[in-house]
Design a protein around this motif. Structure first.
Motif, PDB file in Angstrom:
ATOM      1  N   GLY A  13     -12.859   5.079 -27.792  1.00  0.00           N
ATOM      2  CA  GLY A  13     -12.307   6.118 -28.528  1.00  0.00           C
ATOM      3  C   GLY A  13     -11.030   6.800 -27.757  1.00  0.00           C
ATOM      4  O   GLY A  13     -11.208   6.982 -26.529  1.00  0.00           O
ATOM      5  N   VAL A  14      -9.879   6.806 -28.442  1.00  0.00           N
ATOM      6  CA  VAL A  14      -8.910   7.268 -27.578  1.00  0.00           C
ATOM      7  C   VAL A  14      -8.864   8.896 -26.937  1.00  0.00           C
ATOM      8  O   VAL A  14      -8.482   8.876 -26.002  1.00  0.00           O
ATOM      9  N   SER A  15      -9.705   9.392 -27.956  1.00  0.00           N
ATOM     10  CA  SER A  15      -9.917  10.759 -27.344  1.00  0.00           C
ATOM     11  C   SER A  15     -11.138  11.080 -26.366  1.00  0.00           C
ATOM     12  O   SER A  15     -11.247  12.079 -25.922  1.00  0.00           O
ATOM     13  N   SER A  16     -11.538   9.997 -26.010  1.00  0.00           N
ATOM     14  CA  SER A  16     -12.744   9.893 -24.895  1.00  0.00           C
ATOM     15  C   SER A  16     -12.110   9.775 -23.393  1.00  0.00           C
ATOM     16  O   SER A  16     -10.914   9.468 -23.410  1.00  0.00           O
ATOM     17  N   THR A  17     -12.636  10.211 -22.595  1.00  0.00           N
ATOM     18  CA  THR A  17     -12.462  10.110 -20.999  1.00  0.00           C
ATOM     19  C   THR A  17     -12.594   8.803 -20.450  1.00  0.00           C
ATOM     20  O   THR A  17     -12.126   8.482 -19.369  1.00  0.00           O
ATOM     21  N   SER A  18     -13.328   7.700 -21.194  1.00  0.00           N
ATOM     22  CA  SER A  18     -13.418   6.523 -20.864  1.00  0.00           C
ATOM     23  C   SER A  18     -12.367   5.478 -20.790  1.00  0.00           C
ATOM     24  O   SER A  18     -12.504   4.449 -20.388  1.00  0.00           O
ATOM     25  N   VAL A  19     -11.333   5.783 -21.793  1.00  0.00           N
ATOM     26  CA  VAL A  19     -10.056   4.924 -21.943  1.00  0.00           C
ATOM     27  C   VAL A  19      -9.588   4.547 -20.809  1.00  0.00           C
ATOM     28  O   VAL A  19      -9.387   3.143 -20.747  1.00  0.00           O
ATOM     29  N   GLY A  20      -9.251   5.266 -19.730  1.00  0.00           N
ATOM     30  CA  GLY A  20      -8.560   4.669 -18.597  1.00  0.00           C
ATOM     31  C   GLY A  20      -9.536   3.576 -17.944  1.00  0.00           C
ATOM     32  O   GLY A  20      -8.805   2.378 -17.533  1.00  0.00           O
ATOM     33  N   ASP A  21     -10.817   3.750 -17.691  1.00  0.00           N
ATOM     34  CA  ASP A  21     -11.668   2.735 -17.229  1.00  0.00           C
ATOM     35  C   ASP A  21     -11.614   1.526 -17.842  1.00  0.00           C
ATOM     36  O   ASP A  21     -11.581   0.477 -17.617  1.00  0.00           O
ATOM     37  N   THR A  22     -11.784   1.719 -19.355  1.00  0.00           N
ATOM     38  CA  THR A  22     -11.939   0.484 -20.251  1.00  0.00           C
ATOM     39  C   THR A  22     -10.585  -0.178 -19.928  1.00  0.00           C
ATOM     40  O   THR A  22     -10.734  -1.495 -19.978  1.00  0.00           O
ATOM     41  N   GLU A  23      -9.585   0.359 -19.992  1.00  0.00           N
ATOM     42  CA  GLU A  23      -8.236  -0.481 -19.800  1.00  0.00           C
ATOM     43  C   GLU A  23      -8.124  -1.195 -18.704  1.00  0.00           C
ATOM     44  O   GLU A  23      -7.492  -2.251 -18.290  1.00  0.00           O
ATOM     45  N   ALA A  24      -8.799  -0.479 -17.507  1.00  0.00           N
ATOM     46  CA  ALA A  24      -8.761  -1.326 -16.139  1.00  0.00           C
ATOM     47  C   ALA A  24      -9.622  -2.554 -16.000  1.00  0.00           C
ATOM     48  O   ALA A  24      -9.425  -3.397 -15.425  1.00  0.00           O
ATOM     49  N   MET A  25     -11.003  -2.264 -16.767  1.00  0.00           N
ATOM     50  CA  MET A  25     -11.652  -3.433 -16.837  1.00  0.00           C
ATOM     51  C   MET A  25     -11.257  -4.526 -17.740  1.00  0.00           C
ATOM     52  O   MET A  25     -11.135  -5.726 -17.409  1.00  0.00           O
ATOM     53  N   HIS A  26     -10.359  -4.060 -18.623  1.00  0.00           N
ATOM     54  CA  HIS A  26     -10.065  -5.363 -19.594  1.00  0.00           C
ATOM     55  C   HIS A  26      -8.838  -6.044 -18.527  1.00  0.00           C
ATOM     56  O   HIS A  26      -9.010  -7.426 -18.903  1.00  0.00           O
ATOM     57  N   LYS A  27      -8.446  -5.320 -17.745  1.00  0.00           N
ATOM     58  CA  LYS A  27      -7.208  -6.268 -16.897  1.00  0.00           C
ATOM     59  C   LYS A  27      -7.868  -7.014 -16.010  1.00  0.00           C
ATOM     60  O   LYS A  27      -7.347  -8.277 -15.601  1.00  0.00           O
ATOM     61  N   GLU A  28      -9.201  -6.759 -15.575  1.00  0.00           N
ATOM     62  CA  GLU A  28      -9.898  -7.305 -14.295  1.00  0.00           C
ATOM     63  C   GLU A  28     -10.611  -8.632 -14.892  1.00  0.00           C
ATOM     64  O   GLU A  28     -10.677  -9.723 -14.214  1.00  0.00           O
ATOM     65  N   ILE A  29     -11.008  -8.458 -16.266  1.00  0.00           N
ATOM     66  CA  ILE A  29     -11.807  -9.691 -16.797  1.00  0.00           C
ATOM     67  C   ILE A  29     -10.696 -10.915 -16.948  1.00  0.00           C
ATOM     68  O   ILE A  29      -9.431 -10.807 -17.414  1.00  0.00           O
TER      69      ILE A  29
END
Length: 310
Positions: A205-221
């Motif tokens: 969810g864009v309003s959640s605090t986890s967006v940044g982490d989710t994007e970072a993980m996306h870049k690593e896989i």
């Protein structure tokens, strides 16, 4: 919705290191265990009911009729639970992620699609890295894998009115033990590229605090294995936008060659995709992606970013 669709049968499974866990089986185990099976893990501050409710949502009706759900209930995380013993040590994210395979072996399940939310998403990603041959793919919602927030901050956020379901009456002492174990988790970001061998769909969810982490993980896989969906104006996708999570799940499963005949419930004009890695930024309707790719959900060899607009 028929009661038979929504009910779940509890099984107690003993896991090495972790101890006994209750797994709620939704669907006919004997008839459906060789078909599409979903293994779910709930986050801190919720119970297995969060996934049971999602599976019972109207948007999941077609999937529910054809699939089996295994809802993992972590220790002490159910409505009205008594206090866990004072000396109880909540199992680590690493131990749960490694030993969930026992659930599949106990129930004689060959392969699953992993579903996890919050801390549960972290667990299900670990499970997929440990047992790739037993996992079709993983849908991870509001995943955090980079920096652990402070314990007090995390605990208060998890128990805030916007994140706790009104009908949930969880034991806060038990929730704090889950939070503490989650806080102490080892990081997985540096391991994703080397160890993740199955398809992953990250949803935040864009309003959640986890967006940044989710994007970072996306870049690593490894490119081609992972896609990301960000839901606009949403904090908790599982609660606030179950129909969009269902839409994403159907697409993801069809990308694995699973349930190819299921029709999606959402308006196809409502959802758009934007391609990122080639720099084109071309807007595409979900209709363009109607034909399943049996190899993976990603529709190009580069990164894909999907934005489902409210």
């Amino acid at each position: 919705m028929e009661n038979s669709d929504y009910s779940a049968t509890p099984y107690i499974v003993n896991l090495d290191v972790v101890g006994p866990l209750t797994v709620y089986v939704q669907g006919d185990l004997e008839k459906l265990k060789d078909g599409v099976v979903f293994l779910t893990v709930h986050g801190a501050g919720s119970s297995f009911n969060s996934w049971l409710d999602f599976a019972g949502d109207e948007s999941m009706q077609d999937i529910r009729k054809r699939a089996l759900f295994l809802h993992v209930s972590l220790p002490g995380q159910v409505n009205g639970a008594e206090d866990l013993p004072r000396d109880f040590i909540f199992p680590s994210m690493e131990a749960i992620g490694l030993n969930l395979i026992t659930v599949m072996d106990h129930l004689r399940i060959k392969q699953v699609v992993g579903l996890g939310d919050g801390a549960g998403a972290n667990i299900i990603l670990r499970f997929a890295m440990n047992h790739p041959s037993r996992v079709h793919g993983v849908l991870a919602i509001n995943t955090e894998g980079v920096i652990s927030s402070g314990y007090k901050e995390m605990f208060m956020d998890i128990l805030s009115p916007r994140t706790v379901r009104p009908e949930e009456e969880l034991n806060t002492k038990n929730v704090s033990k889950y939070c503490e174990a989650y806080k102490k988790r080892s990081e997985i970001l540096s391991k994703l590229k080397r160890r993740m061998k199955v398809d992953v769909l990250l949803l935040a969810g864009v309003s959640s605090t986890s967006v940044g982490d989710t994007e970072a993980m996306h870049k690593e896989i490894t490119p081609g294995l992972c896609s990301i969906i960000k839901l606009e104006e949403v904090d908790d996708p599982l609660v606030e936008a179950p129909e969009k999570v269902a839409e994403a799940l159907i697409l993801f499963c069809q990308g694995q060659g699973l349930m190819p005949t299921i029709n999606r419930q959402m308006s196809r004009q409502e959802s758009t995709c934007s391609q990122g890695s080639d720099g084109m930024g071309r807007k595409l309707s979900m209709t363009d992606y109607d034909t399943p790719n049996i190899m993976r959900l990603s529709l190009s060899s580069g990164e894909m970013e999907h934005n489902l607009l409210k």
